[in-house]
Write a protein that holds these residues in place. Structure first.
Motif, PDB file in Angstrom:
ATOM      1  N   GLY B 148      38.483  26.755  50.319  1.00  0.00           N
ATOM      2  CA  GLY B 148      39.127  27.954  49.777  1.00  0.00           C
ATOM      3  C   GLY B 148      40.632  27.866  49.902  1.00  0.00           C
ATOM      4  O   GLY B 148      41.373  28.241  48.978  1.00  0.00           O
ATOM      5  N   ARG B 152      43.459  27.746  46.994  1.00  0.00           N
ATOM      6  CA  ARG B 152      44.589  28.682  46.942  1.00  0.00           C
ATOM      7  C   ARG B 152      45.917  27.919  46.803  1.00  0.00           C
ATOM      8  O   ARG B 152      46.833  28.375  46.128  1.00  0.00           O
ATOM      9  CB  ARG B 152      44.585  29.587  48.183  1.00  0.00           C
ATOM     10  CG  ARG B 152      43.617  30.766  47.983  1.00  0.00           C
ATOM     11  CD  ARG B 152      43.691  31.742  49.109  1.00  0.00           C
ATOM     12  NE  ARG B 152      42.886  31.313  50.228  1.00  0.00           N
ATOM     13  CZ  ARG B 152      43.076  31.713  51.481  1.00  0.00           C
ATOM     14  NH1 ARG B 152      44.058  32.546  51.762  1.00  0.00           N
ATOM     15  NH2 ARG B 152      42.299  31.282  52.446  1.00  0.00           N
ATOM     16  N   SER B 172      35.544  27.732  41.073  1.00  0.00           N
ATOM     17  CA  SER B 172      34.776  27.985  42.296  1.00  0.00           C
ATOM     18  C   SER B 172      33.588  27.043  42.386  1.00  0.00           C
ATOM     19  O   SER B 172      32.681  27.256  43.183  1.00  0.00           O
ATOM     20  CB  SER B 172      34.287  29.446  42.305  1.00  0.00           C
ATOM     21  OG  SER B 172      33.398  29.643  41.194  1.00  0.00           O
ATOM     22  N   GLU B 178      31.105  33.357  48.922  1.00  0.00           N
ATOM     23  CA  GLU B 178      32.127  34.330  49.315  1.00  0.00           C
ATOM     24  C   GLU B 178      33.517  33.825  48.956  1.00  0.00           C
ATOM     25  O   GLU B 178      34.349  34.570  48.439  1.00  0.00           O
ATOM     26  CB  GLU B 178      32.039  34.629  50.825  1.00  0.00           C
ATOM     27  CG  GLU B 178      30.888  35.539  51.220  1.00  0.00           C
ATOM     28  CD  GLU B 178      30.929  36.889  50.502  1.00  0.00           C
ATOM     29  OE1 GLU B 178      32.036  37.404  50.230  1.00  0.00           O
ATOM     30  OE2 GLU B 178      29.844  37.415  50.167  1.00  0.00           O
ATOM     31  N   THR B 179      33.719  32.565  49.251  1.00  0.00           N
ATOM     32  CA  THR B 179      35.050  31.995  48.955  1.00  0.00           C
ATOM     33  C   THR B 179      35.295  32.022  47.453  1.00  0.00           C
ATOM     34  O   THR B 179      36.394  32.354  46.999  1.00  0.00           O
ATOM     35  CB  THR B 179      35.149  30.545  49.481  1.00  0.00           C
ATOM     36  OG1 THR B 179      34.692  30.530  50.819  1.00  0.00           O
ATOM     37  CG2 THR B 179      36.557  30.016  49.419  1.00  0.00           C
ATOM     38  N   LYS B 181      34.120  34.066  45.303  1.00  0.00           N
ATOM     39  CA  LYS B 181      34.435  35.437  44.882  1.00  0.00           C
ATOM     40  C   LYS B 181      35.883  35.789  45.227  1.00  0.00           C
ATOM     41  O   LYS B 181      36.606  36.406  44.436  1.00  0.00           O
ATOM     42  CB  LYS B 181      33.478  36.415  45.582  1.00  0.00           C
ATOM     43  CG  LYS B 181      32.223  36.606  44.769  1.00  0.00           C
ATOM     44  CD  LYS B 181      31.310  37.750  45.133  1.00  0.00           C
ATOM     45  CE  LYS B 181      31.558  38.573  46.332  1.00  0.00           C
ATOM     46  NZ  LYS B 181      30.530  39.604  46.523  1.00  0.00           N
ATOM     47  N   ARG B 182      36.307  35.362  46.412  1.00  0.00           N
ATOM     48  CA  ARG B 182      37.685  35.671  46.831  1.00  0.00           C
ATOM     49  C   ARG B 182      38.697  34.995  45.894  1.00  0.00           C
ATOM     50  O   ARG B 182      39.729  35.572  45.570  1.00  0.00           O
ATOM     51  CB  ARG B 182      37.907  35.234  48.277  1.00  0.00           C
ATOM     52  CG  ARG B 182      37.405  36.272  49.296  1.00  0.00           C
ATOM     53  CD  ARG B 182      38.091  36.105  50.631  1.00  0.00           C
ATOM     54  NE  ARG B 182      37.671  34.892  51.287  1.00  0.00           N
ATOM     55  CZ  ARG B 182      36.567  34.783  52.032  1.00  0.00           C
ATOM     56  NH1 ARG B 182      35.760  35.835  52.171  1.00  0.00           N
ATOM     57  NH2 ARG B 182      36.250  33.654  52.598  1.00  0.00           N
ATOM     58  N   ALA B 185      38.852  36.972  42.761  1.00  0.00           N
ATOM     59  CA  ALA B 185      39.582  38.222  43.007  1.00  0.00           C
ATOM     60  C   ALA B 185      41.085  37.957  42.976  1.00  0.00           C
ATOM     61  O   ALA B 185      41.873  38.710  42.387  1.00  0.00           O
ATOM     62  CB  ALA B 185      39.150  38.812  44.345  1.00  0.00           C
ATOM     63  N   LEU B 186      41.443  36.874  43.584  1.00  0.00           N
ATOM     64  CA  LEU B 186      42.856  36.482  43.654  1.00  0.00           C
ATOM     65  C   LEU B 186      43.406  36.223  42.250  1.00  0.00           C
ATOM     66  O   LEU B 186      44.474  36.744  41.870  1.00  0.00           O
ATOM     67  CB  LEU B 186      42.949  35.211  44.501  1.00  0.00           C
ATOM     68  CG  LEU B 186      44.314  34.758  44.959  1.00  0.00           C
ATOM     69  CD1 LEU B 186      44.936  35.817  45.869  1.00  0.00           C
ATOM     70  CD2 LEU B 186      44.178  33.447  45.711  1.00  0.00           C
ATOM     71  N   GLU B 235      35.233  41.573  43.535  1.00  0.00           N
ATOM     72  CA  GLU B 235      34.517  41.909  44.767  1.00  0.00           C
ATOM     73  C   GLU B 235      33.135  42.502  44.466  1.00  0.00           C
ATOM     74  O   GLU B 235      32.215  42.420  45.285  1.00  0.00           O
ATOM     75  CB  GLU B 235      35.311  42.906  45.612  1.00  0.00           C
ATOM     76  CG  GLU B 235      36.578  42.341  46.240  1.00  0.00           C
ATOM     77  CD  GLU B 235      37.753  42.309  45.266  1.00  0.00           C
ATOM     78  OE1 GLU B 235      37.578  42.662  44.082  1.00  0.00           O
ATOM     79  OE2 GLU B 235      38.845  41.903  45.695  1.00  0.00           O
TER      80      GLU B 235
END
Lengths: 813, 239
Positions: B148, B152, B172, B178-179, B181-182, B185-186, B235
């Motif tokens: 993740g 980023r 992804s 979860e990562t 999804k994050r 979101a970012l 999210e």
């Protein structure tokens, strides 16, 4: 064909250039070993074969005079295979248009083959009879002077010119390397030659019927040399030859020109001290060094090349290996499959290298034959040596392949089929040491970090460049060393243009007369005598040169390069002599004349002199004259001439002097040495090619492997907007940095190799210092960098052709 | 979809792409017409081999079409030279890849700086990384970062040149749920706050729920091109 084998062949085809480069390095190592070691063995065997077939002498007994009976008695000693008396004298030759040639005239018995030192006839015929007014000429001399059978040469005896017919051209095992003496190793055939005369004609010519000044002795195998020497001494004692001492340096013929005669002494020169043989031994030794040192390095580089390429291949085929294991292939099958690459590389390398080795051996043999007179050749393709080379090449290849193949066989399928972990990034230690490196632009920072990313591979690349450079440098240093030695000899030491040798000891006053000749700028007398120098049990036979104290054109320099003059306070020794005797400045040495007892003394060593060839000693002219109790004598003149060689009239006038035996012009001597050295260009050409090929293959392989491995990174850089030019520049910087590291390693490595290589040329015949001129280094380094730049072209083309879209998605690249 | 010329970020007109595969010709795209508006978060969906990555590569100037034309920001990228394409990728496009594609020998900060130094007015690297939650990881190398975190960094690298268009290929794909999804979101947040156009290629149909527009490809053709009137926040996604 099994599918694995098919895969092997296809993979080899895909990576043909990289495996090809590794194959080339194996081939170079095998070829270098095969060629050089075979040549070493061929030369060694040829010398031995010539010595054996041509009945080379084991001892030369140098005497003033010994009768036929003495020779017969020595021949009858148990353990002596043959003894033969002969006359050896130096006689001026009259060659029209030449300023005097000194011929070493050697008597030869009519019977063939001779029982000691037989000759090989290469042209013409042998003497028609023992009294014939005919001569045989040594080949180098005949070729240089252009004499052929049927020509006539003239001996100069006083004012007489005595004609002799040339009937043949020969090679003698005694003159495989034509030397005049240990002090004069490289006489020009313009000024010196060996001439053979029928025995009885020689005896008549020199007025020496039944009496000889040299006895050749050939021993039975296993004969006790010490006992025989004592027995031979005993025989000679009964003919009033007081002692027979063993010489530690041979100066065959030098004693013929002894200034002082009439003393009944003799000397035994063993084959190992004979100048030609010694020169050959020296050469063989350097060959031996070369034939082992470099192949070992090449094969080490080959091992690294195979390891690198195969490791990369296996890394790229991890999923495939995982699949194979999952399908049920055994570890042994996978090990065998990947070892197959090393086997193919090894076999091909050995095949090409063995063929190359045979050709290289032939080339070296031919080149050597231009240097030396090999009477009987025993040149052959040496299967045993080629087999050793092939075994080493194959063994090294398999060993190098075993490491990555073993790792491949050990991969577990689940691990193998997963993407490999991201390459480890870290700040290289140099950045901690030099913090400014971290602030460099990315054009520099990325290449620098890439170098430390895989230190082993970077080291291997630098080492490959270093070995290539070292090979070039150590070969080139041979030239630099000899060129420097020649320069020192002719531009530093001998500041005169010609050396006029007297036929016998004569008055130094001749010098004044000659100095008055138009065209002669200066003339200085010279007194040169064979002497034995002793110190604490060590003894060395050498020449003592008596030089004018003031204004001598024979300049002397200390090893530090400072000028030094001969002093009446003590003797000056050359560095070679000093090292042989193990003395230092301030020690006292004993001096004993080689002939006679007059002139024996003790004196301190007052200085050391640097002189490339010949271990000599120096005193003021007056001191040597006093020592010999012969005031005002000289053995020759050192002349400075207008235009260095004088005009034809002057040359003739000097030659016509009754005292003149020969005139040796320094320009001619130097030209001869330069020509001799130029013959070695072929050798350096081969070494250049090998060094450059090694560096090219190693660099090519590393760059290709690096580029293949970093395809995705490179594609990413291109994708985010770095220009192709900048990526080329980054690749070039990385390669140049590795190249520079290789050069930094290669310089000391080359120097150490040169030191080893030149060790063979540091003995009691000569002391050639290791020299590596900055020019040579710069040229070699620039050449290697050029090779490096050319070697990266295929990798740059690969970068240029990268499919960006495909590469950025390829998790395995 | 009606839109003024100024509002279009990327337009594809009759784009075809044929890959020669030995003796065969594989038709990857068969006359695609498409217009993506500025500030849109577009998700391109489709099964393997449908041509979605090909479209992304063509928009990014990594590949050239066999036929048709592509316009971005008023310029026809299909007419650009190699040098102009490099400049286009440098200034107009940010890429985010499935495998992050970070340079392993450069730290997080250096990876982003490498892209930043290519343009005259880059965003400030430190604050950008801090904004993406990497303030403490600036001096870490990729091998020292989680998946993740690496992604980023890749997002930061894509944004630092302040490009109007960000192209993401399965961003992804190798991240955990979860990562992943994050990360979405970012990206969604950046799209909204900075007005960037995001084109995301994925095979995960659920991701269409967060997009402003969903384009569905099959066998090299657009079979669905729909505006999502009520995009979800990342999210809220479930798959």
């Amino acid at each position: 064909m099994g599918k694995l084998r098919l895969q092997l062949l296809r993979d080899l085809a895909v990576h043909k250039w990289q495996f090809g480069a590794a194959t080339l390095v194996v081939a170079l190592g095998v070829a270098l070993f095969g060629g050089a070691y075979s040549s070493y063995q061929n030369l060694k065997a040829s010398y031995a074969y010539s010595y054996q077939r041509l009945a080379m002498a084991d001892y030369w007994l140098l005497v003033d005079e010994a009768p036929e009976r003495a020779v017969s008695e020595i021949g009858a000693l148990p353990g002596v295979a043959a003894a033969e008396g002969r006359i050896v004298r130096e006689v001026p030759l009259h060659i029209p248009g030449s300023a005097g040639v000194l011929a070493r005239v050697i008597s030869v018995p009519q019977e063939r083959p001779a029982s000691a030192i037989d000759l090989v006839l290469v042209e013409g015929s042998f003497f028609s009879g023992p009294q014939a007014r005919e001569v045989l000429l040594e080949r180098k001399f005949a070729n240089f002077q252009g004499f052929r059978p049927g020509d006539t040469i003239h001996f100069k005896k006083g004012n007489e010119r005595i004609p002799f017919k040339v009937v043949g051209v020969v090679i003698s095992p005694e003159y495989i390397w034509v030397t005049k003496s240990a002090a004069e190793m490289f006489p020009s055939p313009r000024a010196f030659g060996v001439v053979f005369l029928p025995q009885e004609r020689a005896e008549a010519f020199f007025g020496s019927q039944g009496r000889y000044n040299e006895i050749l002795v050939r021993l039975e195998p296993g004969a006790d040399r010490e006992v025989l020497l004592a027995q031979m001494g005993q025989v000679l004692r009964s003919y009033h030859i007081a002692r027979l001492s063993q010489r530690d340096t041979a100066e065959v013929g030098e004693s013929r020109r002894d200034a002082i005669r009439g003393y009944r002494v003799g000397e035994a020169v063993a084959l190992k001290d004979q100048p030609s043989n010694k020169m050959l031994e020296m050469d063989l030794e350097s060959f031996h060094q070369l034939s082992l040192m470099f192949p070992v390095m090449f094969l080490a580089a080959a091992a690294m090349a195979i390891y690198t390429v195969l490791s990369r291949l296996i890394q790229g085929q991890r999923p495939q290996i995982g699949l194979m294991v999952a399908m049920g292939y055994s570890r042994g099958q996978i090990l065998g499959h990947y070892l197959g690459f090393a086997l193919v590389v090894g076999l091909l390398g050995v095949a090409v290298g063995t063929g190359g080795g045979i050709l290289l051996g032939i080339y070296i043999g031919d080149m050597y034959s231009g240097f030396v007179n090999i009477p009987l050749r025993d040149f052959q393709v040496r299967g045993d040596i080629l087999a050793v080379g092939a075994g080493a090449g194959l063994g090294v290849s398999l060993l190098a392949g075993l490491v990555p193949a073993w790792a491949a066989a050990g991969l577990r399928p689940a691990v193998a089929m997963r993407p490999s972990a991201p390459a480890l990034g870290r700040r290289p230690p140099v950045e901690a040491l030099f913090p400014f490196l971290a602030r460099l632009s990315y054009t520099w920072k990325i290449p620098l970090r890439n170098i430390f990313r895989n230190p082993r591979r970077s080291f291997y690349t630098a080492a490959g460049v270093a070995v290539g450079l070292a090979l070039i440098l150590s070969s080139a240093s041979f030239f630099d060393a000899f060129h420097s030695a020649i320069d020192l000899e002719f531009n530093g030491i001998r500041q005169y243009d010609a050396q006029l040798s007297f036929a016998q000891l004569d008055s130094a006053l001749v010098s004044r007369k000659v100095a008055s000749y138009p065209g002669v700028s200066s003339s200085q007398p010279l007194l040169q005598l064979p002497y034995r120098v002793l110190s604490e049990g060590k003894s060395k036979t050498t020449l003592i040169l008596g030089l004018p104290e003031m204004g001598s054109p024979y300049r002397l320099f200390t090893p530090e390069g400072k000028a030094i003059a001969p002093s009446p306070e003590g003797i000056l020794l050359t560095r070679v002599l000093q090292e042989e005797l193990g003395v230092k400045v301030g020690d006292t040495v004993s001096l004993q004349p080689v002939a006679g007892v007059v002139g024996a003394t003790r004196m301190p060593v007052v200085g050391i002199v640097e002189q490339p060839v010949g271990g000599m000693a120096f005193l003021p002219l007056r001191s040597v004259q006093d020592l010999m109790r012969q005031p005002g004598v000289a053995t020759g003149l050192m002349l400075e001439l207008e235009g260095h060689e004088g005009d034809a009239g002057l040359r003739q006038r000097l030659y016509d002097l009754p005292q003149t035996a020969a005139i040796n012009f320094m320009t001619e001597q130097r030209r001869f040495l330069d020509d001799l050295l130029a013959l070695m260009w072929g050798f350096i050409g081969v070494m250049l090619a090998f060094g450059a090929a090694l560096a090219a293959a190693i660099v090519f392989n590393t760059i290709m492997v690096n580029t293949t491995e970093r395809r995705r990174e490179i594609a990413t850089l291109r994708t985010i907007g770095l220009s192709q030019g900048r990526i080329f520049l980054m690749a070039t910087i990385e390669n140049l940095l590795l190249g520079l590291a290789g050069i930094a390693l290669g310089l000391p490595l080359g120097y150490v190799m040169a030191v080893n290589f030149m060790k063979a040329y540091q003995g009691d015949l000569m002391s050639i210092s290791v020299v590596l001129l900055p020019r040579t280094f710069i040229l070699a380094a620039a050449g290697i960098l050029l090779v490096l730049l050319l070697s990266q072209i295929p990798a740059l083309r690969l970068i240029q052709r990268l499919d960006l879209a495909a590469e950025v998605k390829d998790w395995n690249s | 979809m009606a839109a003024s010329h100024r509002e279009i970020a990327v337009r594809l007109v009759g784009v075809t792409k044929v890959y020669p595969m030995g003796a065969l010709q594989v038709q990857a795209l068969q006359g695609v017409d498409l217009a993506i508006l500025q500030g849109e978060f577009v998700v391109i969906l489709g099964p393997s081999g449908s041509g979605k990555t090909t479209i992304l590569n063509l928009m990014g100037g990594l590949d050239s079409p066999s036929g048709g034309r592509i316009f971005t920001d008023g310029a026809e990228i299909t007419a650009l030279t190699v040098g102009q394409l490099t400049r286009y990728r440098r200034e107009k496009v940010g890429f985010i890849f499935q495998f992050f594609n970070l340079i392993p020998t450069l730290t997080a900060q250096e990876n982003v700086e490498l892209a930043a130094e290519l343009v005259s007015r880059p965003l400030a690297v430190g604050p950008l990384l801090a904004e993406l939650g990497l303030g403490e990881r600036l001096r870490h190398f990729p091998s020292e970062l989680s998946g993740g975190e690496q992604q980023r960094v890749a997002i930061a690298r894509a944004l630092v040149t302040d490009p109007p268009l960000v192209l993401c290929d399965e961003p992804s794909g190798i991240l955990d749920y979860e990562t992943g999804k994050r990360i979405f979101a970012l990206m969604k947040g950046i799209c909204r706050q900075r007005g960037k156009t995001f084109v995301v290629v994925t095979h995960n149909a659920a991701l269409g729920q967060i997009a402003h527009r969903v384009i569905q490809l099959r066998d090299g053709r657009v079979v669905r091109d729909e505006v999502n009137p009520h995009p979800l926040e990342a999210e809220a996604l479930r798959w």
